[in-house]
Design a protein around this motif. Structure first.
Motif, PDB file in Angstrom:
ATOM      1  N   THR A  19     -37.137  21.582 -72.700  1.00  0.00           N
ATOM      2  CA  THR A  19     -37.333  22.806 -71.929  1.00  0.00           C
ATOM      3  C   THR A  19     -36.012  23.308 -71.368  1.00  0.00           C
ATOM      4  OG1 THR A  19     -39.577  22.113 -71.385  1.00  0.00           O
ATOM      5  CG2 THR A  19     -38.616  23.848 -70.026  1.00  0.00           C
ATOM      6  N   ALA A  20     -35.192  22.427 -70.846  1.00  0.00           N
ATOM      7  CA  ALA A  20     -33.889  22.829 -70.296  1.00  0.00           C
ATOM      8  C   ALA A  20     -33.012  23.465 -71.371  1.00  0.00           C
ATOM      9  CB  ALA A  20     -33.188  21.635 -69.669  1.00  0.00           C
ATOM     10  N   ALA A  21     -33.160  23.038 -72.608  1.00  0.00           N
ATOM     11  CA  ALA A  21     -32.388  23.602 -73.714  1.00  0.00           C
ATOM     12  C   ALA A  21     -32.728  25.074 -73.943  1.00  0.00           C
ATOM     13  CB  ALA A  21     -32.618  22.797 -74.988  1.00  0.00           C
ATOM     14  N   MET A  22     -33.862  25.526 -73.423  1.00  0.00           N
ATOM     15  CA  MET A  22     -34.218  26.943 -73.518  1.00  0.00           C
ATOM     16  C   MET A  22     -33.349  27.784 -72.585  1.00  0.00           C
ATOM     17  SD  MET A  22     -38.365  26.494 -73.549  1.00  0.00           S
ATOM     18  CE  MET A  22     -38.727  28.239 -73.645  1.00  0.00           C
ATOM     19  N   PHE A  23     -32.814  27.176 -71.532  1.00  0.00           N
ATOM     20  CA  PHE A  23     -32.020  27.885 -70.529  1.00  0.00           C
ATOM     21  C   PHE A  23     -30.526  27.615 -70.661  1.00  0.00           C
ATOM     22  CE2 PHE A  23     -36.150  26.791 -68.622  1.00  0.00           C
ATOM     23  CZ  PHE A  23     -36.653  28.066 -68.440  1.00  0.00           C
ATOM     24  N   VAL A  24     -30.189  26.434 -71.143  1.00  0.00           N
ATOM     25  CA  VAL A  24     -28.794  26.009 -71.243  1.00  0.00           C
ATOM     26  C   VAL A  24     -28.553  25.567 -72.680  1.00  0.00           C
ATOM     27  CG1 VAL A  24     -27.044  24.439 -70.340  1.00  0.00           C
ATOM     28  CG2 VAL A  24     -28.891  25.210 -68.856  1.00  0.00           C
ATOM     29  N   SER A  25     -27.659  26.245 -73.364  1.00  0.00           N
ATOM     30  CA  SER A  25     -27.486  25.964 -74.792  1.00  0.00           C
ATOM     31  C   SER A  25     -26.759  24.650 -75.075  1.00  0.00           C
ATOM     32  CB  SER A  25     -26.756  27.117 -75.474  1.00  0.00           C
ATOM     33  OG  SER A  25     -25.493  27.319 -74.876  1.00  0.00           O
ATOM     34  N   ASP A  26     -25.862  24.240 -74.201  1.00  0.00           N
ATOM     35  CA  ASP A  26     -25.077  23.028 -74.458  1.00  0.00           C
ATOM     36  C   ASP A  26     -25.739  21.818 -73.805  1.00  0.00           C
ATOM     37  OD1 ASP A  26     -23.218  21.097 -75.006  1.00  0.00           O
ATOM     38  OD2 ASP A  26     -21.628  21.972 -73.779  1.00  0.00           O
ATOM     39  N   ILE A  27     -26.436  21.047 -74.611  1.00  0.00           N
ATOM     40  CA  ILE A  27     -27.052  19.825 -74.085  1.00  0.00           C
ATOM     41  C   ILE A  27     -26.419  18.584 -74.712  1.00  0.00           C
ATOM     42  CG2 ILE A  27     -29.219  20.918 -73.392  1.00  0.00           C
ATOM     43  CD1 ILE A  27     -30.467  19.577 -75.906  1.00  0.00           C
ATOM     44  N   THR A  28     -25.139  18.713 -75.093  1.00  0.00           N
ATOM     45  CA  THR A  28     -24.427  17.536 -75.577  1.00  0.00           C
ATOM     46  C   THR A  28     -24.309  16.539 -74.433  1.00  0.00           C
ATOM     47  OG1 THR A  28     -22.294  18.551 -75.050  1.00  0.00           O
ATOM     48  CG2 THR A  28     -23.093  18.797 -77.314  1.00  0.00           C
ATOM     49  N   LEU A  29     -24.131  15.306 -74.780  1.00  0.00           N
ATOM     50  CA  LEU A  29     -24.037  14.205 -73.816  1.00  0.00           C
ATOM     51  C   LEU A  29     -25.245  14.147 -72.889  1.00  0.00           C
ATOM     52  CD1 LEU A  29     -20.306  13.894 -72.706  1.00  0.00           C
ATOM     53  CD2 LEU A  29     -21.691  12.212 -73.918  1.00  0.00           C
ATOM     54  N   THR A  30     -26.414  14.375 -73.445  1.00  0.00           N
ATOM     55  CA  THR A  30     -27.661  14.199 -72.702  1.00  0.00           C
ATOM     56  C   THR A  30     -28.558  13.260 -73.495  1.00  0.00           C
ATOM     57  OG1 THR A  30     -28.776  16.095 -73.715  1.00  0.00           O
ATOM     58  CG2 THR A  30     -27.578  16.506 -71.670  1.00  0.00           C
ATOM     59  N   ARG A  31     -29.346  12.513 -72.787  1.00  0.00           N
ATOM     60  CA  ARG A  31     -30.305  11.612 -73.410  1.00  0.00           C
ATOM     61  C   ARG A  31     -31.566  11.588 -72.572  1.00  0.00           C
ATOM     62  NH1 ARG A  31     -26.435  11.628 -76.199  1.00  0.00           N
ATOM     63  NH2 ARG A  31     -25.374   9.992 -77.344  1.00  0.00           N
ATOM     64  N   ALA A  32     -32.676  11.316 -73.244  1.00  0.00           N
ATOM     65  CA  ALA A  32     -33.957  11.117 -72.576  1.00  0.00           C
ATOM     66  C   ALA A  32     -34.426   9.707 -72.896  1.00  0.00           C
ATOM     67  CB  ALA A  32     -34.984  12.130 -73.068  1.00  0.00           C
ATOM     68  N   VAL A  33     -34.833   8.986 -71.871  1.00  0.00           N
ATOM     69  CA  VAL A  33     -35.433   7.674 -72.063  1.00  0.00           C
ATOM     70  C   VAL A  33     -36.855   7.765 -71.538  1.00  0.00           C
ATOM     71  CG1 VAL A  33     -35.384   5.235 -71.419  1.00  0.00           C
ATOM     72  CG2 VAL A  33     -33.243   6.426 -71.899  1.00  0.00           C
ATOM     73  N   THR A  34     -37.804   7.419 -72.399  1.00  0.00           N
ATOM     74  CA  THR A  34     -39.218   7.473 -72.025  1.00  0.00           C
ATOM     75  C   THR A  34     -39.704   6.083 -71.631  1.00  0.00           C
ATOM     76  OG1 THR A  34     -39.925   7.131 -74.314  1.00  0.00           O
ATOM     77  CG2 THR A  34     -39.621   9.412 -73.602  1.00  0.00           C
ATOM     78  N   PHE A  35     -40.735   6.060 -70.818  1.00  0.00           N
ATOM     79  CA  PHE A  35     -41.341   4.806 -70.371  1.00  0.00           C
ATOM     80  C   PHE A  35     -42.847   4.920 -70.596  1.00  0.00           C
ATOM     81  CE2 PHE A  35     -42.549   1.996 -66.558  1.00  0.00           C
ATOM     82  CZ  PHE A  35     -42.375   0.817 -67.279  1.00  0.00           C
ATOM     83  N   PRO A  36     -43.283   4.680 -71.846  1.00  0.00           N
ATOM     84  CA  PRO A  36     -44.701   4.844 -72.162  1.00  0.00           C
ATOM     85  C   PRO A  36     -45.579   3.785 -71.506  1.00  0.00           C
ATOM     86  CG  PRO A  36     -43.468   4.113 -74.105  1.00  0.00           C
ATOM     87  CD  PRO A  36     -42.476   4.302 -73.001  1.00  0.00           C
ATOM     88  N   ALA A  37     -46.833   4.130 -71.325  1.00  0.00           N
ATOM     89  CA  ALA A  37     -47.803   3.185 -70.764  1.00  0.00           C
ATOM     90  C   ALA A  37     -47.815   1.918 -71.615  1.00  0.00           C
ATOM     91  CB  ALA A  37     -49.186   3.815 -70.735  1.00  0.00           C
ATOM     92  N   GLY A  38     -47.831   0.782 -70.957  1.00  0.00           N
ATOM     93  CA  GLY A  38     -47.878  -0.487 -71.661  1.00  0.00           C
ATOM     94  C   GLY A  38     -46.514  -1.087 -71.957  1.00  0.00           C
ATOM     95  N   GLN A  39     -45.460  -0.316 -71.804  1.00  0.00           N
ATOM     96  CA  GLN A  39     -44.121  -0.847 -72.043  1.00  0.00           C
ATOM     97  C   GLN A  39     -43.703  -1.688 -70.844  1.00  0.00           C
ATOM     98  OE1 GLN A  39     -40.784   1.926 -72.070  1.00  0.00           O
ATOM     99  NE2 GLN A  39     -39.786   0.725 -73.655  1.00  0.00           N
TER     100      GLN A  39
END
Length: 138
Positions: A19-39
């Motif tokens: 979603t943020a990429a819709m507002f800011v074009s440069d998303i280099t050096l970004t990462r998402a870490v998810t924490f799913p249920a059961g992990q």
């Protein structure tokens, strides 16, 4: 450039970055870490450590997490002891993330963390009350 790592329960972190990429074009050096249920928390810690190691920007990394006291926040906070080029801010939302992405080239890591807190809190409004105030002013 300051790296930005978003760590949340479920897949929210991934969706926030998309979603943020819709507002800011440069998303280099970004990462998402998810924490799913059961992990397990050990798996999350390994994923967060791997993401931090894989980014390695010279200017540091701002870690944005969802809930204060939650497992993602605890994992991120545990890294602060070992790395002085990290800052952790809780309560991640779109205004916080978008402004952090916009300002990360022009601020120090500590300034960016403070701006993230400000942007995140200023982005929370009671629209009905805001409209009522506006009506009174007119």
């Amino acid at each position: 450039m300051i790296g930005i790592l978003v760590v949340t329960h479920g897949e929210l972190s991934q969706y926030l970055l998309e979603t943020a990429a819709m507002f800011v074009s440069d998303i280099t050096l970004t990462r998402a870490v998810t924490f799913p249920a059961g992990q397990g928390s050990e798996d999350l810690e390994a994923a967060v450590r791997q993401a931090v190691a894989g980014m390695a920007p010279n200017d540091g990394i701002l870690i944005l997490v969802d809930l204060p006291g939650g497992t993602p926040a605890k994992m991120a906070a545990s890294l602060l002891q070992d790395n002085d080029k990290l800052e952790v801010v809780t309560g991640v939302n779109i205004p916080m993330l978008a402004e952090a992405l916009m300002y990360r080239d022009n601020m120090s890591l500590s300034e960016l963390a403070a701006q993230a807190v400000l942007s995140g809190t200023e982005g929370i409004l009671d629209v009905k009350k805001m409209l009522q105030l506006h009506k009174k002013e007119v």
